[in-house]
Scaffold this active site. Structure first.
Site, short mmCIF file in Angstrom:
data_model
loop_
_atom_site.label_atom_id
_atom_site.label_comp_id
_atom_site.label_asym_id
_atom_site.label_seq_id
_atom_site.Cartn_x
_atom_site.Cartn_y
_atom_site.Cartn_z
N SER A 2 -4.73 2.37 -9.01
CA SER A 2 -5.56 3.57 -8.80
C SER A 2 -6.37 3.92 -10.04
O SER A 2 -5.94 3.68 -11.17
CB SER A 2 -4.63 4.74 -8.48
OG SER A 2 -5.30 5.96 -8.69
N ASN B 240 -11.37 6.83 -5.35
CA ASN B 240 -11.14 7.59 -4.10
C ASN B 240 -11.89 6.96 -2.93
O ASN B 240 -13.07 6.62 -3.06
CB ASN B 240 -11.64 9.03 -4.28
CG ASN B 240 -10.93 9.74 -5.41
OD1 ASN B 240 -10.85 9.20 -6.51
ND2 ASN B 240 -10.43 10.91 -5.15
N HIS B 241 -11.20 6.85 -1.82
CA HIS B 241 -11.86 6.31 -0.63
C HIS B 241 -11.39 7.10 0.58
O HIS B 241 -10.21 7.37 0.75
CB HIS B 241 -11.63 4.81 -0.48
CG HIS B 241 -10.23 4.36 -0.76
ND1 HIS B 241 -9.70 4.35 -2.03
CD2 HIS B 241 -9.26 3.93 0.07
CE1 HIS B 241 -8.46 3.93 -1.96
NE2 HIS B 241 -8.15 3.68 -0.70
N TYR C 271 1.90 10.71 -11.30
CA TYR C 271 1.38 9.75 -10.32
C TYR C 271 0.69 8.58 -11.04
O TYR C 271 0.97 7.41 -10.78
CB TYR C 271 0.38 10.45 -9.37
CG TYR C 271 -0.38 9.48 -8.52
CD1 TYR C 271 0.17 8.98 -7.35
CD2 TYR C 271 -1.65 9.03 -8.91
CE1 TYR C 271 -0.53 8.06 -6.58
CE2 TYR C 271 -2.34 8.12 -8.14
CZ TYR C 271 -1.78 7.63 -6.98
OH TYR C 271 -2.46 6.72 -6.23
N THR D 63 -11.39 15.96 0.57
CA THR D 63 -12.47 15.65 1.53
C THR D 63 -12.05 16.01 2.96
O THR D 63 -12.82 16.59 3.71
CB THR D 63 -12.82 14.15 1.47
OG1 THR D 63 -11.62 13.40 1.73
CG2 THR D 63 -13.39 13.76 0.13
N ARG D 64 -10.82 15.67 3.30
CA ARG D 64 -10.37 15.95 4.68
C ARG D 64 -10.11 17.44 4.86
O ARG D 64 -10.31 18.00 5.94
CB ARG D 64 -9.11 15.14 4.99
CG ARG D 64 -8.75 15.15 6.47
CD ARG D 64 -9.74 14.32 7.27
NE ARG D 64 -9.69 14.50 8.72
CZ ARG D 64 -8.80 13.96 9.54
NH1 ARG D 64 -7.86 13.17 9.06
NH2 ARG D 64 -8.86 14.18 10.84
N LEU E 148 0.81 -1.23 0.00
CA LEU E 148 0.00 0.00 0.00
C LEU E 148 0.84 1.26 0.00
O LEU E 148 0.32 2.35 -0.29
CB LEU E 148 -0.92 0.02 1.24
CG LEU E 148 -1.73 -1.25 1.52
CD1 LEU E 148 -2.63 -1.03 2.73
CD2 LEU E 148 -2.55 -1.64 0.31
N GLU F 170 -6.54 6.68 -11.16
CA GLU F 170 -5.74 7.65 -11.92
C GLU F 170 -5.01 6.98 -13.08
O GLU F 170 -4.52 7.65 -13.97
CB GLU F 170 -4.73 8.34 -11.00
CG GLU F 170 -5.33 9.40 -10.09
CD GLU F 170 -5.88 10.62 -10.85
OE1 GLU F 170 -5.19 11.11 -11.76
OE2 GLU F 170 -6.99 11.05 -10.54
N1 GDD Z 1 -6.54 18.05 -2.92
C1 GDD Z 1 -7.39 19.00 -3.36
N2 GDD Z 1 -7.38 20.24 -2.77
N3 GDD Z 1 -8.24 18.69 -4.37
C2 GDD Z 1 -9.10 19.64 -4.77
C3 GDD Z 1 -9.15 20.94 -4.19
C4 GDD Z 1 -8.23 21.25 -3.15
O1 GDD Z 1 -8.20 22.36 -2.61
N4 GDD Z 1 -10.14 21.64 -4.80
C5 GDD Z 1 -10.70 20.84 -5.70
N5 GDD Z 1 -10.07 19.62 -5.70
C6 GDD Z 1 -10.40 18.49 -6.58
C7 GDD Z 1 -9.21 17.90 -7.35
O2 GDD Z 1 -8.94 18.68 -8.51
C8 GDD Z 1 -9.75 16.52 -7.69
O3 GDD Z 1 -10.56 16.61 -8.85
C9 GDD Z 1 -10.66 16.19 -6.50
O4 GDD Z 1 -10.85 17.40 -5.79
C10 GDD Z 1 -10.09 15.13 -5.57
O5 GDD Z 1 -8.75 15.49 -5.25
P1 GDD Z 1 -7.94 14.69 -4.09
O6 GDD Z 1 -8.75 14.60 -2.88
O7 GDD Z 1 -6.60 15.35 -3.99
O8 GDD Z 1 -7.83 13.20 -4.65
P2 GDD Z 1 -7.41 12.63 -6.09
O9 GDD Z 1 -8.66 12.25 -6.81
O10 GDD Z 1 -6.46 13.53 -6.77
O11 GDD Z 1 -6.58 11.32 -5.70
C11 GDD Z 1 -6.98 10.40 -4.71
O12 GDD Z 1 -7.69 9.33 -5.24
C12 GDD Z 1 -6.99 8.51 -6.18
C13 GDD Z 1 -7.93 7.43 -6.66
O13 GDD Z 1 -8.23 6.54 -5.64
C14 GDD Z 1 -5.70 9.89 -4.03
O14 GDD Z 1 -6.04 9.10 -2.93
C15 GDD Z 1 -4.87 9.06 -4.99
O15 GDD Z 1 -3.74 8.52 -4.30
C16 GDD Z 1 -5.74 7.93 -5.52
O16 GDD Z 1 -5.03 7.15 -6.41
#
Ligand code: GDD
Length: 324
Positions: free
Chosen positions: A127, A180-181, A151, A192-193, A82, A129
């Site tokens: 992922s 995403n989880h 990534y 989300t966090r 992981l 991605e």
């Molecule tokens: N982080 C972040 N911060 N994302 C934002 C923001 C912000 O202020 N505003 C909007 N977003 C949007 C990002 O552009 C993206 O479309 C979405 O919110 C989710 O972003 P993240 O929470 O950073 O997650 P992620 O989708 O890029 O990646 C996560 O999920 C993947 C799939 O499971 C990560 O956990 C990856 O490691 C994982 O592979």
């Protein structure tokens, strides 16, 4: 007794998985970086409550010798890989450490298992991605990959390596293609966090603004404890295969905002600022998973709705800040 080795045990998924395996009678070993032991309150926070039940090994996952030593010591029957750099960055600042953490580390682990514990079953964390700029939605195990972040490219390269070890070296390697989880153990850099923790601060009068990127971006968000159940189930099958793990339901960041602010009885708009500097390239078709294969073969189902996940995260962050 089954013996499991988890890379990334102190992360969100690693900690939930360790709890699940302990509950199933496993002897659980985990690998952490040396720096984690220097700052255990922060870096081992997710596993503080089970530290006495698990065995921690210090190692550099991209260093073959370090990984080999741990594998030969533990001799695991199941290994869950992981650990990775998991933030999807489009900046080109730190590509080499991302490739080392996501690709070289996977190679070190697979090569070590092949040499020292070839009967061990391996889970590889892929992922959504890897689909990147997907051509169709929802995506399943047959959809073509089209990653567009370093990534996504690093995860896809490692995924191909995992398949190669399965097909040519006959290792039992199963890969999850996880969407995403989230949970109250999610890192603060993820959207989300970032939202749940800031909403909690706003509620308690500690903050008055929340700056985000594109709030119309959509994601398929599930509940992290459900996703580790799927990882475990993949290694209990007769043959190793790849599985998409997702809810199949799309929500926007705006939906998350509305739900999160509603938990504390507020409207999101007066507090939320959109900063185009944080925008990433948008998807032409959204990343949404079709987990039918996991439903049919693993009998896996998500257990919580989007609204329940958001509420749990916001309430957790409020309680955490109140305790402080
Ligand atoms: N982080 C972040 N911060 N994302 C934002 C923001 C912000 O202020 N505003 C909007 N977003 C949007 C990002 O552009 C993206 O479309 C979405 O919110 C989710 O972003 P993240 O929470 O950073 O997650 P992620 O989708 O890029 O990646 C996560 O999920 C993947 C799939 O499971 C990560 O956990 C990856 O490691 C994982 O592979």
């Amino acid at each position: 007794m089954k013996r499991a080795l988890i890379t990334g045990i102190a992360g969100q998924d690693g900690s939930y998985l360790a709890e699940l395996l302990l509950a199933n009678g496993y002897e659980v070993h985990g690998i952490v970086r040396r720096e984690a032991l220097e700052d255990p309150h922060h870096r081992l926070l997710n596993i503080q409550h089970i530290l006495r039940d698990i065995k921690i090994h210090v190692g550099a996952i991209d260093n073959h010798l370090s990984i080999y030593k741990i594998i030969s010591l533990v001799r695991p029957s199941e290994c869950y890989h992981l650990a990775s750099s998991s933030f999807v960055s489009y900046s080109f600042e730190d590509e080499s450490s991302l490739l080392a953490n996501n690709f070289t580390a996977t190679h070190a682990l697979l090569a070590g298992i092949k040499e020292l514990a070839p009967e061990c079953r391996v889970y590889f964390a892929g992922s959504s991605e890897m689909f990147g700029d997907a051509r169709i939605s929802p995506q399943n195990e047959s959809t073509s990959f089209n990653p567009r972040s370093v990534y996504g490219i690093s995860k896809l390269a490692a995924f191909h390596l995992a398949r190669n070890y399965r097909e040519h070296h006959k290792l039992f390697v199963a890969a999850g293609i996880l969407y995403n989880h989230e949970s109250s153990r999610r890192g603060y850099q993820f959207v989300t966090r970032k939202i749940s923790s800031t909403v909690a601060k706003i509620h308690l009068g500690l903050e008055n603004r929340l700056e985000l990127g594109n709030i119309d971006a959509q994601r398929d968000w599930g509940y992290a404890p459900d996703y580790v159940v799927a990882m475990h189930a993949m290694l209990q099958q007769e043959k190793p295969e790849d599985f998409v793990i997702a809810t199949g339901v799309l929500h926007s960041v705006r939906d998350f905002l509305i739900e999160a602010f509603s938990v504390v009885g507020l409207d999101y708009e007066p507090y939320t600022y959109v900063n185009p500097d944080h925008f990433r390239p948008g998807e032409v078709v959204p990343l949404c998973g079709d987990a039918n294969k996991a439903r049919n073969v693993l009998h896996w189902r998500p257990t919580k709705t989007f609204g329940q996940i958001v509420r749990e995260m916001v309430e957790f962050d409020i309680a955490r800040l109140e305790k402080k």
